[in-house]
Every structure is written in C-alpha cells, then in structure tokens.
Design a protein around this motif. Structure first.
Motif, PDB file in Angstrom:
ATOM      1  N   CYS A 133       0.871  -1.176   0.000  1.00 15.54           N
ATOM      2  CA  CYS A 133       0.000   0.000   0.000  1.00 15.54           C
ATOM      3  C   CYS A 133       0.905   1.222   0.000  1.00 15.54           C
ATOM      4  O   CYS A 133       1.923   1.255   0.686  1.00 15.54           O
ATOM      5  CB  CYS A 133      -0.890   0.009   1.236  1.00 15.54           C
ATOM      6  SG  CYS A 133      -1.861   1.520   1.379  1.00 15.54           S
ATOM      7  N   ARG A 149       0.170   4.087   1.159  1.00 12.56           N
ATOM      8  CA  ARG A 149      -0.059   4.938   2.325  1.00 12.56           C
ATOM      9  C   ARG A 149       0.244   4.235   3.651  1.00 12.56           C
ATOM     10  O   ARG A 149       0.240   4.873   4.698  1.00 12.56           O
ATOM     11  CB  ARG A 149      -1.505   5.431   2.322  1.00 12.56           C
ATOM     12  CG  ARG A 149      -1.896   6.094   1.003  1.00 12.56           C
ATOM     13  CD  ARG A 149      -3.375   6.400   0.957  1.00 12.56           C
ATOM     14  NE  ARG A 149      -3.717   7.451   1.898  1.00 12.56           N
ATOM     15  CZ  ARG A 149      -4.807   7.444   2.654  1.00 12.56           C
ATOM     16  NH1 ARG A 149      -5.640   6.434   2.602  1.00 12.56           N
ATOM     17  NH2 ARG A 149      -5.061   8.447   3.468  1.00 12.56           N
ATOM     18  N   CYS A 150       0.471   2.914   3.592  1.00 11.16           N
ATOM     19  CA  CYS A 150       0.713   2.161   4.832  1.00 11.16           C
ATOM     20  C   CYS A 150       1.945   1.274   4.667  1.00 11.16           C
ATOM     21  O   CYS A 150       2.310   0.915   3.552  1.00 11.16           O
ATOM     22  CB  CYS A 150      -0.450   1.223   5.148  1.00 11.16           C
ATOM     23  SG  CYS A 150      -2.061   1.999   5.212  1.00 11.16           S
ATOM     24  N   CYS A 178      -6.263  -2.338   0.534  1.00  7.98           N
ATOM     25  CA  CYS A 178      -5.486  -2.259   1.755  1.00  7.98           C
ATOM     26  C   CYS A 178      -6.485  -2.403   2.904  1.00  7.98           C
ATOM     27  O   CYS A 178      -7.411  -1.605   3.027  1.00  7.98           O
ATOM     28  CB  CYS A 178      -4.745  -0.937   1.869  1.00  7.98           C
ATOM     29  SG  CYS A 178      -3.959  -0.759   3.477  1.00  7.98           S
ATOM     30  N   CYS A 189      -6.170   0.938   5.487  1.00  9.61           N
ATOM     31  CA  CYS A 189      -6.623   2.312   5.221  1.00  9.61           C
ATOM     32  C   CYS A 189      -7.747   2.346   4.197  1.00  9.61           C
ATOM     33  O   CYS A 189      -8.214   3.415   3.829  1.00  9.61           O
ATOM     34  CB  CYS A 189      -5.461   3.177   4.765  1.00  9.61           C
ATOM     35  SG  CYS A 189      -4.897   2.777   3.100  1.00  9.61           S
ATOM     36  N   THR A 212      -7.684   1.862   1.099  1.00  3.56           N
ATOM     37  CA  THR A 212      -7.311   2.221  -0.273  1.00  3.56           C
ATOM     38  C   THR A 212      -7.584   1.032  -1.187  1.00  3.56           C
ATOM     39  O   THR A 212      -7.338  -0.110  -0.816  1.00  3.56           O
ATOM     40  CB  THR A 212      -5.800   2.543  -0.350  1.00  3.56           C
ATOM     41  OG1 THR A 212      -5.542   3.666   0.467  1.00  3.56           O
ATOM     42  CG2 THR A 212      -5.368   2.842  -1.779  1.00  3.56           C
TER      43      THR A 212
HETATM   44 ZN    ZN Z   1      -3.150   1.332   3.338  1.00  2.40          ZN
END
Ligand code: ZN
Ligand code: ADP
Ligand code: ZN
Length: 667
Positions: A384, A386-387, A402, A405, A407
């Motif tokens: 991911c 963002r993570c 994900c 989050c 996504t």
């Molecule tokens: Zn994520």
C-alpha cells in the motif's frame, strides 16, 4: 441542589476541553425549571451547541462581562438521569476523556442534535411476540448459578458464569431475567457486535411477554432514540444492545448481563476508549445490582479478578441437553503438501461428513483472495502506498485492497521492481478457499461469511437463515462465524491455520488464539449429532495447544496467567498507552518525548516512544509511549497530573494524539 442568585451555571459542552463551561441565565429565567441533566442551547465560540446543565455556580473564573447567556432550555425533564451523570463523571475521569464529550456522547444523536425529547412513537416497537418458548428444567449446575444470581437482589456483585459453549448459559440468563422482571425491574443485556442477530433478539422475545428492545449501530437514529426512550420511561423491560447500550438510562435497573465478556468489541478502539464491560461493572456498583459476565473463554482480566476473590465464580462444565463437546484432532501439516492451504486428510474428512448429509464449517481469519501479490522474477511485493502493509487481492472486484486504510486500486500487471509481468497471488483468504472448494466439491453449495459478503444490511441474517435451512452445506468464514451462532447440522469444524497466535508480537495473541479456537469449535455438534474439530497447525506439539485441546481452557488460561505474572504484564500490572500520529515521524516522536519528560512518578515504568508495529498507516507516522505500573491508582494520579501539561505542549497542533487506559492492543 445548590441554587444561587449569581445566575451562573455550569454546562457540559461537547468539546475536547476537560472541564465544564460557565454560562449566565437570562434574568427572566425561572430557575426552578433547571435540573441537572437538562439540555440547553448555548452559544459557543462562533456556533450554537447543545450542552447539558450540570449545576449552579457561586462564582466563575471568567470575568463577568465575558460570560454569555444561554439561548434556550430544551427540556422539561432531564434527559440525563442522576445515575447516568454519575457514571459519566466516573468514566471521564477513569479514561481521562473530556467530560463534555463523554456526557453528550452517551446521548442518542437525536438528542444531541436538539430534537424534541418527547415524541409520539408508532406502536410497532412494542410489538410483543405471541409465540412462547418453553422454560427448560435446569440441570444442577445451572440451578446453582441461578440461585447465586437470585440471592443478590439489590446488591452489587460481579459473577462470572464460566460455561463451555452450549452449556446453557443463555438459559440461566433467561431464568434470572424472569425473576428480575417479576419484581418489576428492568434488565440490560450486552452482547458482542456480531452476536446481536435477529435470532438473539427473537430468543428473548419468545420467552418474555414484555417489551424487548434492541440497541445497536445498524439502527436508524430514530429507532435508536425510540429504544433509548422506551428504556428511560420504563416501557421497555429488556434492552439488548452492543457496547454503547451500556449508557442507556433505565427507571429501575435490576440486573446486567454481559454475554461473551471476553469479546474485543466491548472496547471502543477510538476517541472515547471505554470498555463496556468495565463501565457496566461500575454501573452495577452505582446501582447496587448484580452483573453477570458469561463466557466459555473468559478474559484473563476476569479470571484474575475471580482468583483475587473480587468476582464470584460459577461454572457449567457440561453441554446442556445431552449434546457432547466436540472432539479435537490436531492435524500436523508441518511437512505436508497443501492444496491452497487445505490438506488431503482435511478434504477426505470433509467429504465423509458431507456425504452423510451434514454441514462442515471452515475457518480462516483472512478475507479476500490472496494476502500477497509477488513478482516471480525478483520477489517484489505489492505494498500500500499509504501504509507499511501489503495489499490484499480481491478476486470479485479484480482489485487490490489495503485492509488498513481502505485504499483500493486496480491490479497492476507489471512489477515495479523489475518491470516483468510475472505477478503471482500468494497465500489464501476466504475468497480463494471458496473458489478451490467449489472446484473440489461441485455438488455442494458454499456460503462464505466475511466482511465482504455481509456488508449489505441484512445480508448476514439472510446468510444465517439459508445456512440454518440447509441450503448451503459448506460454510467458510472469518471470525464472524465464531460468535454464538447455533448451527445444529454442523458436525465438522476445521481451523485452516491455527499458527498466527504463536508468532505475534502482541502478548495477548495466545489468549486470543485460544479463545477463538474454542469459540469456533463450539459451533460443532451442538445437538445430538457429535462434532469433530480439525486443527491444521505446524506446531502440533506446542504445550499450550495441548493444554487447550486435551485438558481445558481453565488449565490453558492458568498457564498464560502464570506467564503474565512472571513477565509483569496485565492483569498483574496496569497499562496506559499514549499514541501520536503525524505526517512527519519526528513530530510524533518529539511530542511523545515531551510527554515522557513530564513523567516523574518512580513507580511508573515508561517504554518508548517507539514506532508502532505498523509505523505508517493512511499516510501518517505512528508512534507510541507505554506506561506501566503495578498499581492502578498511582498511574491514574500521574495521568491526571500530566494531562494539563500535555495539553499545553505547542507541538500538539501538529499531531493527533490519544490516551488509551487499559489498552487491549498495544502494538
Ligand atoms: Zn493502506
Ligand atoms: P450457551 O449460551 O452456553 O451457548 P444455550 O443456553 O444456548 O448455551 O444452550 C445450548 C442448547 O442447550 C440450547 O439448544 C438450549 O435450548 C439447550 N439447553 C440449555 N439448558 C438446557 C436444559 N437445562 N435442558 C435441556 N436443554 C437445555
Ligand atoms: Zn519483479
């Protein structure tokens, strides 16, 4: 009530500040109208808010010309009863959460928005079922439990009803409730989020000819308010609800029951991080009534309290009504070839049970198709953005999700490491198991129960009904399947991967694994048909697994308790956890470093600040600071002392921080 002529009053306002706010009454206002717990409309900064009247004040720290007048009074009768205000005071100080948010947060949204408290309701919610279920004759263990509860009218006491799955705990609750109702009192029943099915409510409605109302997040605001109102007016006699129902007002509460007390969903994991079980216990204390905690797999906290003599212990050792506990078989898969996570002995066993016309249930605590998408050429894996986490492939949507989050994106075709197009789905989720099984058992119908198949409102209940009617023979699901459901035709339960708990960094992982294993296996052989449980593991000789399966949960939990004691972990010590997140790691680190610098209490051990186990989630860096103490009160006192100083840290504006008292997740 301390009435004054100053005209200054204290109001609870839903803001993050940990105090009440002073207001003035208009001169024409007749003070007799005001009782604590009444809603007021007030000006606050540049808005209007709904607050709750707390009391009169002799003076204010705010200069008189700065005090504002309230706008209007919204109620004739308090919406917050005195005992609820007291409970909120306790909860705000124990969890160190802003009092105004606690008080307003316990009110239904309907009231928080300023809508009228007295409304006419349709007659439907007092619907009382015509069918009556038989009252069963209790066995001697059940009778003992019932007598113990019954002996405690109008007296505070916590009782643990420790009974194996299917031992008739619910029957004990029902008969204890009948006695409380007969005395004209009301009852609160708290159940885990997944446990509150129409079947559960139906079981109560069929037993009692009094109004039974449910209270949970799946209801509309109006429905929730109706249920809340019915309880507060004493019309509803039984309230069955999830976590937040613990704050429902009653006219005369006589008994609290908490079913599956070990369940994690009783702890709120964001904002006001209360534990509904612990709040309920305080509530029972304030109301001088008994509270029954029921579970086949009690939490170690509760068992510890039993050992300390604080809770009364009641045990149901056998399944009720002649059903036998299932037999466990450990399937050592260490050097075995698996077909997408399924061993040959498991498939063979499944076929035998299916051919006899029974249902089989498989459990895997991972949804989606595959948890890993990996490049066969260079080993690169899809992450991911963002993570710090891998993305799960979902077949039905052909997308990557994900699970941390939310996504989602299209499955890419090229590897970002080497540019080749050799991406492979590795590992299994429930969706993949379903695919594999439908190829292997084409003549049987499969039901998959996980968050993806039950997202739509009512879909879980539809699935459960269809399983009950025998429309599906193979059930595959995540832990949603583990809770309380009664599937009489399931004779085989298989746990596809029992090993997660052995490797986790979380010290509670083993306790959870044991609870989950027993809860899942509790679905097998609930009637006259004997049940069998197969457990696939690579750690077949683990001593704790042996204790859990060949001895019992009591032995298993004693061993873990002993380990916790040696390691000075909860329930032998007390934890509080500060979390901070920011879009730059150093902000969160620095902030918690400053929090740490305020801690001078010697009996409190401080660990951190450290990056969280998943250091980045949804684009934010996450850091935490753990406080540990052998006693509760010095830790509580310390938190009380340092919170005002923490509020004054300038870096506060750059981070999102929270405090979790008695955290259940410390990683
Ligand atoms: Zn994520
Ligand atoms: P638990 O809540 O412990 O899982 P339940 O109360 O749901 O157990 O009971 C499991 C099954 O046993 C139910 O079908 C219930 O009707 C039945 N049962 C419970 N108590 C008795 C009893 N005393 N005699 C006969 N059957 C019983
Ligand atoms: Zn590659």
């Amino acid at each position: 009530m301390n009435q004054t002529t100053t005209g200054i009053i204290q109001v609870a306002v839903p803001t993050p500040l940990r105090r009440f706010f002073d207001y003035l009454l208009p001169e024409s206002f007749s003070m007799e109208l005001l009782q604590p717990g009444i809603r007021l409309r007030i000006p606050f900064q540049h808005r209007e808010l709904i607050g709750v009247f707390i009391g009169f004040a002799n003076k204010s720290d705010v200069p008189p010309h700065k005090l504002k007048h309230i706008i209007e009074c919204l109620d004739h009768q308090p919406v917050m009863t005195p005992d609820m205000l007291e409970l909120c005071h306790w909860a705000a100080s124990y969890y160190h959460y802003p009092i105004g948010e606690v008080i307003l947060g316990t009110l239904p949204a309907w009231l928080r928005q300023g809508k009228a408290a007295d409304v006419a309701f349709s007659k439907k919610m007092f619907d009382i079922s015509e069918r009556r279920e038989d009252i069963l004759e209790l066995n001697s263990e059940q009778q003992n439990a019932l007598n113990a509860i019954e002996a405690l009218q109008n007296q505070f006491q916590v009782l643990l009803l420790d009974g194996v799955t299917g031992s008739g705990k619910t029957e004990v609750y029902l008969q204890a409730i009948a006695k409380v109702l007969a005395r004209g009192s009301q009852v609160m029943v708290l159940v885990p989020e997944i446990g509150l099915t129409p079947q559960t409510i139906q079981r109560f409605r069929m037993r009692f000819s009094v109004p039974v109302v449910a209270l949970h997040s799946g209801m509309t605001e109006k429905q929730r308010y109706q249920a809340w109102y019915a309880s507060k007016k004493g019309i509803a006699k039984i309230i069955i609800g999830t976590r937040s129902a613990v704050f429902t007002p009653f006219v005369k509460l006589g008994l609290i029951v908490i079913d599956e007390e070990h369940d994690l969903s009783f702890k709120q994991q964001d904002s006001f991080r209360y534990h509904a079980r612990d709040v309920a216990i305080m509530r029972a204390h304030l109301n001088h009534i008994p509270v029954v905690l029921g579970s086949a797999t009690p939490s170690l906290e509760t068992l510890h309290n039993v050992r300390q003599g604080r809770y009364q212990y009641l045990q149901l050792k056998e399944r009720a009504g002649g059903a036998k506990l299932p037999q466990f078989h450990v399937l050592n898969i260490r050097n075995m070839r698996l077909e997408q996570g399924l061993s040959l002995p498991l498939m063979t066993e499944m076929r035998e049970h299916l051919e006899k016309g029974n249902q089989v249930m498989l459990f895997l605590n991972r949804r989606g198709f595959a948890p890993i998408i990996i490049c066969e050429t260079c080993g690169w894996m899809v992450q991911c953005k963002r993570c710090d986490a891998r993305m799960t492939y979902h077949y039905a949507t052909a997308r990557l999700h994900c699970h941390h989050c939310d996504t989602q994106r299209k499955l890419q075709t090229k590897c970002e490491g080497c540019g080749e197009s050799h991406l492979q789905a590795m590992g299994q989720g429930t969706e993949r198991i379903e695919k594999v099984l439908s190829a292997y058992f084409p003549n049987y119908s499969i039901a998959r129960i996980d968050r993806d198949t039950t997202r739509r409102k009512g879909s879980m209940d539809d699935l459960l009904t269809r399983i009950q009617s025998g429309e599906h023979q193979i059930l595959i699901g995540t832990q949603m399947l583990a809770k309380g459901h009664h599937f009489p035709n399931v004779t085989l339960v298989a746990i596809l991967d029992a090993d997660g708990g052995f490797f986790s960094a979380d010290f509670r992982a083993l306790e959870r694994m044991g609870q989950l294993l027993l809860q899942v296996s509790g679905r097998a052989g609930r009637t006259e048909k004997a049940g069998k449980v197969l457990i696939q593991t690579r750690h077949a000789n683990h001593p704790l697994l042996f204790q859990l399966l060949k001895e019992n949960y009591q032995k298993f939990s004693s061993t873990i308790l002993e380990e916790r004691k040696q390691a000075e972990l909860p329930p032998y010590t007390f934890f509080a956890l500060f979390r901070a997140e920011a879009h730059r790691e150093e902000y969160a680190m620095d902030f918690l470093q400053q929090v740490k610098s305020k801690i001078v209490e010697k009996t409190v051990t401080v660990v951190g600040p450290l990056a969280a186990l998943m250091p980045r989630r949804a684009g934010k860096y996450r850091v935490q600071l753990l406080l540990q103490c052998k006693q509760r009160s010095p830790l509580q006192q310390l938190l009380k002392n340092i919170l005002p100083q923490i509020e004054a840290i300038p870096l506060k504006s750059r981070v999102r921080w929270s405090l979790d008292v008695d955290p259940l997740e410390v990683f």
